[in-house]
Design a protein around this motif. Structure first.
Motif, mmCIF file in Angstrom:
data_model
loop_
_atom_site.group_PDB
_atom_site.id
_atom_site.type_symbol
_atom_site.label_atom_id
_atom_site.label_comp_id
_atom_site.label_asym_id
_atom_site.label_seq_id
_atom_site.Cartn_x
_atom_site.Cartn_y
_atom_site.Cartn_z
ATOM 1 N N UNK A 154 59.393 62.912 11.741
ATOM 2 C CA UNK A 154 58.638 63.325 12.907
ATOM 3 C C UNK A 154 58.978 62.590 14.182
ATOM 4 N N UNK A 155 59.932 61.658 14.108
ATOM 5 C CA UNK A 155 60.323 60.889 15.293
ATOM 6 C C UNK A 155 61.729 61.326 15.714
ATOM 7 N N UNK A 156 61.889 61.709 16.952
ATOM 8 C CA UNK A 156 63.190 62.141 17.467
ATOM 9 C C UNK A 156 64.158 60.956 17.513
ATOM 10 N N UNK A 157 65.389 61.194 17.074
ATOM 11 C CA UNK A 157 66.370 60.109 16.997
ATOM 12 C C UNK A 157 66.650 59.482 18.362
ATOM 13 N N UNK A 158 66.737 60.314 19.399
ATOM 14 C CA UNK A 158 67.012 59.761 20.725
ATOM 15 C C UNK A 158 65.851 58.875 21.199
ATOM 16 N N UNK A 159 64.637 59.310 20.930
ATOM 17 C CA UNK A 159 63.475 58.489 21.275
ATOM 18 C C UNK A 159 63.495 57.171 20.504
ATOM 19 N N UNK A 160 63.904 57.241 19.228
ATOM 20 C CA UNK A 160 64.005 56.024 18.417
ATOM 21 C C UNK A 160 64.986 55.038 19.034
ATOM 22 N N UNK A 161 66.152 55.556 19.436
ATOM 23 C CA UNK A 161 67.178 54.671 19.991
ATOM 24 C C UNK A 161 66.725 54.042 21.303
ATOM 25 N N UNK A 162 66.026 54.824 22.111
ATOM 26 C CA UNK A 162 65.517 54.266 23.365
ATOM 27 C C UNK A 162 64.459 53.198 23.088
ATOM 28 N N UNK A 163 63.635 53.420 22.055
ATOM 29 C CA UNK A 163 62.655 52.406 21.661
ATOM 30 C C UNK A 163 63.352 51.158 21.155
ATOM 31 N N UNK A 164 64.426 51.348 20.378
ATOM 32 C CA UNK A 164 65.189 50.203 19.871
ATOM 33 C C UNK A 164 65.707 49.356 21.019
ATOM 34 N N UNK A 165 66.274 50.014 22.021
ATOM 35 C CA UNK A 165 66.804 49.275 23.172
ATOM 36 C C UNK A 165 65.705 48.481 23.870
ATOM 37 N N UNK A 166 64.542 49.100 24.020
ATOM 38 C CA UNK A 166 63.415 48.433 24.668
ATOM 39 C C UNK A 166 62.982 47.189 23.889
ATOM 40 N N UNK A 167 62.972 47.306 22.546
ATOM 41 C CA UNK A 167 62.570 46.156 21.730
ATOM 42 C C UNK A 167 63.608 45.033 21.800
ATOM 43 N N UNK A 168 64.892 45.373 21.836
ATOM 44 C CA UNK A 168 65.916 44.334 21.958
ATOM 45 C C UNK A 168 65.802 43.621 23.309
ATOM 46 N N UNK A 169 65.498 44.382 24.355
ATOM 47 C CA UNK A 169 65.277 43.773 25.671
ATOM 48 C C UNK A 169 64.062 42.828 25.633
ATOM 49 N N UNK A 170 63.011 43.270 24.957
ATOM 50 C CA UNK A 170 61.826 42.424 24.828
ATOM 51 C C UNK A 170 62.152 41.160 24.051
ATOM 52 N N UNK A 171 62.944 41.296 22.988
ATOM 53 C CA UNK A 171 63.314 40.132 22.184
ATOM 54 C C UNK A 171 64.013 39.081 23.045
ATOM 55 N N UNK A 172 64.872 39.528 23.952
ATOM 56 C CA UNK A 172 65.556 38.600 24.853
ATOM 57 C C UNK A 172 64.550 37.864 25.731
ATOM 58 N N UNK A 173 63.552 38.594 26.215
ATOM 59 C CA UNK A 173 62.566 37.984 27.117
ATOM 60 C C UNK A 173 61.640 37.008 26.399
ATOM 61 N N UNK A 174 61.594 37.071 25.053
ATOM 62 C CA UNK A 174 60.683 36.226 24.290
ATOM 63 C C UNK A 174 61.335 34.944 23.772
ATOM 64 N N UNK A 175 62.608 34.740 24.067
ATOM 65 C CA UNK A 175 63.296 33.568 23.525
ATOM 66 C C UNK A 175 64.152 32.891 24.584
ATOM 67 N N UNK A 176 64.446 31.607 24.360
ATOM 68 C CA UNK A 176 65.381 30.867 25.204
ATOM 69 C C UNK A 176 66.601 30.419 24.397
ATOM 70 N N UNK A 177 66.620 30.775 23.120
ATOM 71 C CA UNK A 177 67.717 30.385 22.248
ATOM 72 C C UNK A 177 68.978 31.180 22.621
ATOM 73 N N UNK A 178 70.038 30.471 22.977
ATOM 74 C CA UNK A 178 71.248 31.126 23.462
ATOM 75 C C UNK A 178 71.899 31.999 22.391
ATOM 76 N N UNK A 179 71.883 31.524 21.149
ATOM 77 C CA UNK A 179 72.499 32.305 20.071
ATOM 78 C C UNK A 179 71.718 33.606 19.843
ATOM 79 N N UNK A 180 70.395 33.515 19.886
ATOM 80 C CA UNK A 180 69.582 34.725 19.723
ATOM 81 C C UNK A 180 69.837 35.703 20.867
#
Length: 325
Positions: free
Chosen positions: A250-276
């Motif tokens: 029930x979830x459109x693949x394109x919407x999923x991918x856009x959500x994935x990108x948003x979560x990866x961007x959020x992950x960057x904003x939540x850490x200061x670890x350079x490797x992460x």
């Protein structure tokens, strides 16, 4: 999972018997687990000063010193007390714990083994030894061969040891034993429902088993417990990214991918670890490529109809990405 009720119970025990060191130690550990390290130090120091004949009160204060990262002070205090009680295994454990936290793993191993010679079935010492070996295994693979049995021994003595369950579950997962991994993380959640790592690890197992909706549910629970957490955001990202491997009906693949990108961007904003940050940026690049490919595929399908070769290429990309995760 109710630290407030536990704290009140330990405080009541200590008020009934001020020299009951196990209550003081557990109060200190609760404060430390909640990040209230100065409170842990203050209460332990107060009881050490007011009840100098309660020898084991010193153990609680030493753990507060270790939590403050005052490792030299903690070790010095242990050595002073060992002159009064040379055969004390607990003081050896505390020295090993301090050395473990400052990265002196070989020294920590030597000292904790001394403690285990005195009390072979001490759970804290056994678990510390397993954590030491986990670090040493990163440079010497021979240590890795004993980790499973070491965690099993801890869990045999203390079946509800939360961190041992967590580490054992990870080893099951790494060995592709998903049945035991799932069972272990579910037990962890039942014992410690307020610790987000149990939900994240269970979700990762479920992702591998293509049980996407369940995985999503547990990640949402983890996010409730620990919002703005890079580990959770990354787990969401990989769940939504792998459209060809993890089904979310029930979830459109394109919407999923856009959500994935948003979560990866959020992950960057939540850490200061350079490797992460480097890792998360790599996943953003992969997600952008997947979005571009899917958009191009849909545009082509609109003009010319479905293309089986394009679908196969997209699927291969998804599999490669999941292996990295």
């Amino acid at each position: 999972g109710d630290s407030n009720a536990a704290l009140l119970a330990y405080q009541k025990a200590l008020s009934i018997e001020p020299k009951f060191s196990p209550a003081l130690l557990n109060i200190v550990r609760l404060y430390i687990s909640r990040g209230e390290i100065q409170s842990a130090y203050n209460i332990s120091t107060n009881y050490v000063q007011n009840y100098p004949d309660a020898f084991d009160h010193n153990i609680a204060r030493i753990e507060a010193l270790i939590a403050q990262k005052k490792y030299d002070d903690a070790v010095s205090e242990c050595r002073r007390l060992l002159k009064l009680d040379e055969a004390n295994p607990r003081l050896r454990y505390e020295i090993a714990l301090a050395e473990y936290y400052r990265g002196r793993y070989n020294l920590a191993e030597f000292v904790v083994k001394e403690a285990l010679e005195l009390v072979p079935d001490d759970v804290d010492s056994l678990f510390l030894l397993s954590k030491i070996h986990a670090h040493l295994s990163q440079t010497d693979a021979t240590y890795a061969t004993t980790l499973s049995s070491e965690y099993d021994r801890v869990l045999e003595l203390q079946p509800n040891h939360v961190e041992a369950l967590w580490r054992r579950g990870i080893l099951y997962y790494q060995a592709n034993d998903y049945t035991n991994a799932e069972a272990t993380f579910r037990k962890m959640i039942n014992i410690a429902p307020n610790i987000y790592q149990g939900y994240v690890n269970l979700a990762n197992v479920l992702k591998t088993l293509n049980r996407g909706p369940e995985a999503e549910t547990y990640l949402k629970k983890a996010n409730e417990l620990a919002p703005e957490n890079s580990e959770i955001a990354f787990a969401f990202g990989t769940l939504y990214l792998n459209t060809e491997i993890i089904a979310l009906p029930g979830v459109d693949d394109l919407d999923r991918l856009k959500s994935a990108r948003s979560y990866f961007e959020s992950a960057i904003s939540y850490t200061t670890d350079k490797a992460e940050i480097k890792l998360f940026k790599g996943y953003i690049k992969t997600t952008d490529d997947a979005i571009e490919t899917l958009q191009a595929m849909r545009e082509a399908e609109a003009l010319f109809g479905p293309s089986s070769s394009t679908e196969e290429d997209t699927s291969a990309s998804g599999n490669a990405e999941m292996s990295v995760d």
